[in-house]
Design an enzyme around this catalytic site. Structure first.
Site, short mmCIF file in Angstrom:
data_model
loop_
_atom_site.label_atom_id
_atom_site.label_comp_id
_atom_site.label_asym_id
_atom_site.label_seq_id
_atom_site.Cartn_x
_atom_site.Cartn_y
_atom_site.Cartn_z
N ASP A 10 -70.08 -6.84 -0.99
CA ASP A 10 -69.17 -7.41 0.02
C ASP A 10 -67.89 -6.57 0.07
O ASP A 10 -66.79 -7.05 -0.22
CB ASP A 10 -68.84 -8.88 -0.29
CG ASP A 10 -68.15 -9.08 -1.65
OD1 ASP A 10 -67.50 -10.13 -1.83
OD2 ASP A 10 -68.22 -8.17 -2.51
N ASP A 15 -66.12 -2.90 -4.51
CA ASP A 15 -67.50 -2.64 -4.04
C ASP A 15 -67.62 -1.21 -3.53
O ASP A 15 -68.62 -0.54 -3.77
CB ASP A 15 -67.86 -3.59 -2.89
CG ASP A 15 -67.74 -5.05 -3.25
OD1 ASP A 15 -66.60 -5.55 -3.30
OD2 ASP A 15 -68.77 -5.68 -3.50
N ASN A 39 -65.90 -11.30 0.12
CA ASN A 39 -64.50 -10.88 0.21
C ASN A 39 -63.95 -11.07 1.63
O ASN A 39 -62.78 -11.36 1.82
CB ASN A 39 -64.36 -9.40 -0.17
CG ASN A 39 -64.43 -9.19 -1.66
OD1 ASN A 39 -63.96 -10.03 -2.43
ND2 ASN A 39 -65.05 -8.11 -2.08
N THR A 124 -72.94 -7.18 -6.32
CA THR A 124 -71.51 -7.14 -6.68
C THR A 124 -70.73 -8.08 -5.78
O THR A 124 -69.58 -7.78 -5.39
CB THR A 124 -70.97 -5.70 -6.53
OG1 THR A 124 -71.06 -5.32 -5.14
CG2 THR A 124 -71.74 -4.71 -7.39
N PHE A 165 -64.72 -15.35 -8.67
CA PHE A 165 -64.88 -15.39 -7.22
C PHE A 165 -66.34 -15.37 -6.76
O PHE A 165 -66.76 -16.22 -5.98
CB PHE A 165 -64.12 -14.21 -6.58
CG PHE A 165 -64.25 -14.16 -5.08
CD1 PHE A 165 -65.18 -13.31 -4.49
CD2 PHE A 165 -63.47 -14.97 -4.26
CE1 PHE A 165 -65.31 -13.26 -3.10
CE2 PHE A 165 -63.60 -14.93 -2.88
CZ PHE A 165 -64.52 -14.07 -2.30
N ASN A 166 -67.13 -14.39 -7.20
CA ASN A 166 -68.50 -14.25 -6.67
C ASN A 166 -69.33 -15.51 -6.92
O ASN A 166 -70.12 -15.93 -6.07
CB ASN A 166 -69.20 -13.04 -7.30
CG ASN A 166 -68.65 -11.73 -6.76
OD1 ASN A 166 -68.05 -11.70 -5.68
ND2 ASN A 166 -68.82 -10.66 -7.51
N HIS A 239 -63.87 -4.15 -10.76
CA HIS A 239 -64.95 -4.99 -11.29
C HIS A 239 -66.35 -4.40 -11.02
O HIS A 239 -67.13 -4.19 -11.93
CB HIS A 239 -64.88 -6.38 -10.65
CG HIS A 239 -63.54 -7.02 -10.73
ND1 HIS A 239 -63.06 -7.66 -11.86
CD2 HIS A 239 -62.54 -7.14 -9.80
CE1 HIS A 239 -61.86 -8.12 -11.63
NE2 HIS A 239 -61.52 -7.83 -10.39
N ASP A 240 -66.65 -4.15 -9.77
CA ASP A 240 -68.03 -3.90 -9.36
C ASP A 240 -68.68 -2.64 -9.94
O ASP A 240 -69.86 -2.67 -10.30
CB ASP A 240 -68.12 -3.89 -7.83
CG ASP A 240 -67.73 -5.24 -7.25
OD1 ASP A 240 -67.22 -5.28 -6.12
OD2 ASP A 240 -67.93 -6.26 -7.94
O1 RIB Z 1 -64.19 -11.49 -9.05
C1 RIB Z 1 -64.35 -10.14 -8.70
C2 RIB Z 1 -65.42 -9.99 -7.66
O2 RIB Z 1 -65.02 -10.69 -6.47
C3 RIB Z 1 -65.63 -8.54 -7.21
O3 RIB Z 1 -66.97 -8.37 -6.83
C4 RIB Z 1 -64.75 -8.40 -6.02
O4 RIB Z 1 -65.23 -7.43 -5.09
C5 RIB Z 1 -64.88 -9.76 -5.40
O5 RIB Z 1 -66.06 -9.77 -4.63
CA CA Z 2 -67.51 -7.50 -4.64
#
Ligand code: RIB
Ligand code: CA
Length: 327
Positions: A10, A15, A39, A124, A165-166, A239-240
């Site tokens: 996303d 990403d 996102n 991701t 979040f994801n 993160h990703d």
């Molecule tokens: O919490 C981090 C995740 O949430 C990452 O994948 C970032 O791109 C958002 O999607």
């Molecule tokens: Ca992401």
């Protein structure tokens, strides 16, 4: 032999870096990129995936759009984190890479059926597409080598005190994935917060002297502003790409076996990943959970991938060198 993977994403600043790492590192073979709402809206995350492939010169990798909303929850995007476009910061040219007409789930299903060996899925983003794939085509699970995902956390969340979040965007989808029986590796916030894009990292990317290196710096500069404003981080965590790094070289990301449960009913904890390496809950182990990152080697691989993708060298004029104009 490179590991065949599909990234489900996303974009999203981090990403974008995950796509670059996957496309630029020889240890993986990026078979496809699929997009999902998270996102930002699906339209924006898909446009951003096309933009990344355009500026990185990634061709021949099909991009397919997937689900526009979570399985149950309404879509809640992260405009406060990634901006109105979903990838604020750099200016991007009109994308020259288009999407394929197939839905993401259909593209993943077709590749899994047709590819000569099992494929690793690297989500991701919210797991809506992956959950839909496993629900609609349960027989395809045997063609998935493993699911190495960025999501969840062994500690606290970043969208609620408990939820990352994801997983928070689509907890039902995450629950389906963790219960699927497919080998899952979870790269959560506890490990991705070790992947900080420090000024030294930005200097290395700038030092590549390429347009792509500059775009990465501008992505990370925007992301740094977000993480400073919202969470007081001195440098932004990417993160990703950590999930991709785990596939590239498992030695880069240290994991432990644990049972992982997704909380669906908690009034304050919905979307939390309850990770139980000490077997308090006596639930079966259903995941490898990342706990450590070889930080220096991680950044070496990411910078090398951006370098390998190259892109046009920046002229002195591009760099805003006043002397260049007189030349
Ligand atoms: O919490 C981090 C995740 O949430 C990452 O994948 C970032 O791109 C958002 O999607
Ligand atoms: Ca992401």
């Amino acid at each position: 032999m490179p590991v065949p993977i599909i990234i489900d994403c996303d974009p999203g600043h981090d990403d974008a870096l995950a796509i670059l790492l996957a496309a630029g590192d020889p240890a993986v073979d990026l078979l496809a990129i699929t997009t999902v709402a998270g996102n930002q809206t699906l339209r924006k995350t898909t446009l951003n995936a096309r933009r990344v492939c355009t500026v990185a010169g990634i061709t021949g990798v099909p991009i397919a759009a997937g689900c526009a909303k979570p399985l149950v929850e309404p879509l809640r995007v992260a405009e406060d984190v990634h901006g109105a476009s979903g990838m604020d910061g750099p200016g991007f040219p009109e994308p020259r890479v288009d999407v394929v007409p197939e839905h993401a789930v259909e593209l993943i299903h077709r590749i899994l059926r047709e590819h000569p060996e099992p494929v690793t899925l690297v989500p991701t983003a919210p797991l809506t597409n992956i959950a839909l794939l496993l629900t609609r085509y349960p027989e395809v699970a045997g063609r998935i080598r493993e699911i190495v995902l960025m999501g969840g956390s062994t500690e606290r969340g970043n969208r609620t005190p408990a939820a990352e979040f994801n997983v928070h965007v689509d907890p039902e989808a995450a629950d389906i994935v963790f219960r699927s029986g497919v080998p899952v590796t979870m790269c959560g916030l506890n490990v991705t917060h070790q992947a900080l894009a420090t000024p030294e990292v930005l200097a290395r990317l700038e030092g590549l002297g390429t347009e792509l290196g500059r775009i990465c710096v501008e992505l990370l500069t925007y992301f740094a502003g977000t993480y400073r404003r919202l969470w007081g981080f001195p440098h932004p965590p990417v993160h990703d790409p950590v999930a991709v790094a785990r596939v590239i070289d498992p030695q880069l990301v240290h994991c432990v076996d644990a049972s992982v449960a997704v909380e669906l009913r908690g009034e304050f904890t919905r979307g939390a990943t309850v990770v139980d390496p000490h077997r308090y809950l006596d639930r079966p182990v259903n995941a490898k959970v990342a706990v450590g990152l070889e930080v220096e080697a991680f950044w070496d691989r990411l910078v090398a991938a951006v370098a390998a993708l190259g892109g046009p060298a920046r002229t002195a004029e591009d760099a805003g060198d006043p002397g260049a104009r007189e030349a």
